[in-house]
Design an enzyme around this catalytic site. Structure first.
Site, PDB file in Angstrom:
ATOM      1  N   GLU A  75      -5.194  14.540  -6.051  1.00  0.00           N
ATOM      2  CA  GLU A  75      -5.205  13.088  -6.249  1.00  0.00           C
ATOM      3  C   GLU A  75      -6.332  12.403  -5.515  1.00  0.00           C
ATOM      4  O   GLU A  75      -6.951  11.488  -6.033  1.00  0.00           O
ATOM      5  CB  GLU A  75      -3.857  12.490  -5.817  1.00  0.00           C
ATOM      6  CG  GLU A  75      -3.623  11.084  -6.348  1.00  0.00           C
ATOM      7  CD  GLU A  75      -4.235   9.990  -5.483  1.00  0.00           C
ATOM      8  OE1 GLU A  75      -4.329   8.847  -5.965  1.00  0.00           O
ATOM      9  OE2 GLU A  75      -4.628  10.260  -4.329  1.00  0.00           O
ATOM     10  N   GLU A  76      -6.582  12.838  -4.304  1.00  0.00           N
ATOM     11  CA  GLU A  76      -7.581  12.133  -3.480  1.00  0.00           C
ATOM     12  C   GLU A  76      -8.987  12.188  -4.076  1.00  0.00           C
ATOM     13  O   GLU A  76      -9.863  11.444  -3.665  1.00  0.00           O
ATOM     14  CB  GLU A  76      -7.586  12.678  -2.040  1.00  0.00           C
ATOM     15  CG  GLU A  76      -6.315  12.383  -1.251  1.00  0.00           C
ATOM     16  CD  GLU A  76      -6.058  10.893  -0.993  1.00  0.00           C
ATOM     17  OE1 GLU A  76      -6.881  10.044  -1.401  1.00  0.00           O
ATOM     18  OE2 GLU A  76      -5.017  10.581  -0.395  1.00  0.00           O
ATOM     19  N   HIS A 123      -5.546   5.574   4.734  1.00  0.00           N
ATOM     20  CA  HIS A 123      -6.692   6.478   4.883  1.00  0.00           C
ATOM     21  C   HIS A 123      -7.281   6.450   6.296  1.00  0.00           C
ATOM     22  O   HIS A 123      -8.436   6.786   6.503  1.00  0.00           O
ATOM     23  CB  HIS A 123      -7.766   6.221   3.818  1.00  0.00           C
ATOM     24  CG  HIS A 123      -7.371   6.788   2.482  1.00  0.00           C
ATOM     25  ND1 HIS A 123      -8.256   6.937   1.435  1.00  0.00           N
ATOM     26  CD2 HIS A 123      -6.182   7.246   2.034  1.00  0.00           C
ATOM     27  CE1 HIS A 123      -7.617   7.471   0.398  1.00  0.00           C
ATOM     28  NE2 HIS A 123      -6.360   7.652   0.734  1.00  0.00           N
ATOM     29  N   ASP A 126       0.135   8.950   3.276  1.00  0.00           N
ATOM     30  CA  ASP A 126      -0.385   8.963   1.905  1.00  0.00           C
ATOM     31  C   ASP A 126      -0.724  10.416   1.593  1.00  0.00           C
ATOM     32  O   ASP A 126      -1.712  10.927   2.103  1.00  0.00           O
ATOM     33  CB  ASP A 126      -1.629   8.071   1.816  1.00  0.00           C
ATOM     34  CG  ASP A 126      -2.382   8.234   0.522  1.00  0.00           C
ATOM     35  OD1 ASP A 126      -1.803   8.740  -0.448  1.00  0.00           O
ATOM     36  OD2 ASP A 126      -3.572   7.853   0.478  1.00  0.00           O
ATOM     37  N   HIS A 173       1.507  13.113  -4.576  1.00  0.00           N
ATOM     38  CA  HIS A 173       0.481  14.119  -4.281  1.00  0.00           C
ATOM     39  C   HIS A 173       0.566  14.628  -2.852  1.00  0.00           C
ATOM     40  O   HIS A 173       0.813  13.870  -1.909  1.00  0.00           O
ATOM     41  CB  HIS A 173      -0.921  13.600  -4.606  1.00  0.00           C
ATOM     42  CG  HIS A 173      -1.410  12.485  -3.739  1.00  0.00           C
ATOM     43  ND1 HIS A 173      -2.138  12.710  -2.609  1.00  0.00           N
ATOM     44  CD2 HIS A 173      -1.302  11.139  -3.847  1.00  0.00           C
ATOM     45  CE1 HIS A 173      -2.464  11.552  -2.062  1.00  0.00           C
ATOM     46  NE2 HIS A 173      -1.961  10.574  -2.785  1.00  0.00           N
ATOM     47  N   ASP A 203       3.367   6.637  -4.902  1.00  0.00           N
ATOM     48  CA  ASP A 203       2.240   6.708  -3.980  1.00  0.00           C
ATOM     49  C   ASP A 203       2.242   5.438  -3.135  1.00  0.00           C
ATOM     50  O   ASP A 203       2.838   4.435  -3.508  1.00  0.00           O
ATOM     51  CB  ASP A 203       0.933   6.867  -4.768  1.00  0.00           C
ATOM     52  CG  ASP A 203      -0.145   7.585  -3.971  1.00  0.00           C
ATOM     53  OD1 ASP A 203      -0.047   7.605  -2.731  1.00  0.00           O
ATOM     54  OD2 ASP A 203      -1.089   8.108  -4.586  1.00  0.00           O
TER      55      ASP A 203
HETATM   56 ZN    ZN Z   1      -2.290   8.540  -2.327  1.00  0.00          ZN
END
Ligand code: ZN
Length: 349
Positions: A221-222, A322, A187, A70, A242
């Protein structure tokens, strides 16, 4: 992979993370990916959600394989313009305000103009606020200080900034001599770079893949529903690429490929997991099996939305996910090599 290929992957990551793409505003980054694929002569098309589906026809066209990564990232959106001229945010994706405290950001207006600012606690100055250290990092206390002469909500509106404008965080991407890549949004842009490099390698080496293989660059995706559509009915295997999550009790590290056994959505397909392990062992690829406690992927989202597929999850190990993330060239190398052998292998069922 050769050292040159790893370097190319790192360079591509640097380009990708510097294109703002919070979930909901991924047009520009998808455009970048599309140009990359067009240049390689790889057939691709956008879906209605704004993601990109690339396809490399294989020897067997009746059974397909799909890989996804993603390109959307965490971000925020202007929720409110305060009377002081500061902005209140609403977060996009799963993270805490403390992960962005002090970070530089960019606000994009609906006309496409951009402004810079800094994400701060309202009570930041220790010379003024006794509770600077203890006040909760939350929506009420965190705000954006614009780098403009604004003293009121009106001043801000005059710039063209409005509720609903997208906010992206400065990735601060950096590569160290010791081989680390430090940046926000590894990510999952590290994996997007790996997939793009994989397609490039397949082209360059003139490989014929055993099955028609799709590469879905997903863009939601998030928020939980990135890669649950655009899956052809012929698709047998669906591998999400991922990040592997690191932390206390985790086996994932920054130097190997992380193969996910189970996450919050439940176990991944046993046969596919074992197949990935076998490929890693056959080709001398460093890998770690792991469980990610608070995690879901595009592959589990696809299963949830009703697709009858063999699903799996693999990716580079990413520290401090994150937040201000980090990985190492070695992890990109091993993950990329595993993907290279995977796309040339037989389906597990
Ligand atoms: Zn991810």
């Amino acid at each position: 992979m050769t050292d040159d290929r790893v370097t190319e992957t790192v360079e591509l990551i640097k380009e990708l993370v510097q294109i703002p793409s919070p979930t909901g505003n991924t047009y520009e980054v998808i455009q970048f990916v599309q140009s990359y694929l067009d240049e390689l002569g790889i057939q691709n098309k956008r879906n209605r959600k704004g993601g990109l589906l690339a396809t490399i026809p294989g020897e067997d066209t009746s059974q397909h394989r799909m890989l996804t990564a993603h390109v959307d990232t965490l971000g925020a959106i202007v929720k409110e313009i305060k009377p002081s001229g500061r902005l209140r945010m609403d977060l996009i994706g799963g993270f805490r305000y403390n992960a962005i405290e002090g970070e530089y950001c960019q606000i994009e207006t609906s006309s496409g103009e951009t402004f810079t600012g800094t994400i701060l606690m309202h009570q930041t100055s220790v010379h003024v606020y006794k509770e600077a250290g203890t006040a909760e990092r939350n929506q009420k206390n965190m705000e954006i200080r614009l780098d403009e002469r604004v003293h009121s909500a009106d001043d801000v509106r005059k710039l063209g900034i409005e509720v609903g404008d997208f906010i992206s965080f400065d990735p601060r991407v950096e590569e160290t001599e010791s081989g680390y890549i430090k940046s926000r949004h590894l990510d999952d842009k590290a994996s997007v770079a790996l997939l793009l490099q994989l397609m490039k390698r397949v082209k360059e080496e003139g490989l014929t893949l055993p099955y028609t293989t799709h590469f879905l660059i997903s863009n939601n995706e998030e928020i939980g529903y990135g890669g649950n559509a655009s899956i052809s009915p012929e698709t047998v295997e669906y591998l999400a690429v991922d990040m592997g999550a690191m932390g206390d009790g985790q086996s994932t590290d920054e130097y190997s490929a992380s193969i996910c056994v189970k996450d919050a959505s439940g176990p991944y397909h046993y046969l596919l997991r074992k197949h990935l392990v076998r490929l890693a062992e056959t080709h001398g690829i460093d890998y770690k099996l792991d469980i990610y406690p608070y995690y879901g992927s595009d592959a589990s989202a696809a299963i949830r939305s009703g697709h009858d597929i063999v699903h799996g999850l693999v990716g580079p190990g990413i520290d401090s996910s994150h937040a201000y993330e980090r990985t190492h060239r070695d992890s990109l190398d091993h993950t990329g090599t595993l993907l290279y052998h995977y796309v040339q292998s037989k389906l597990v069922i």
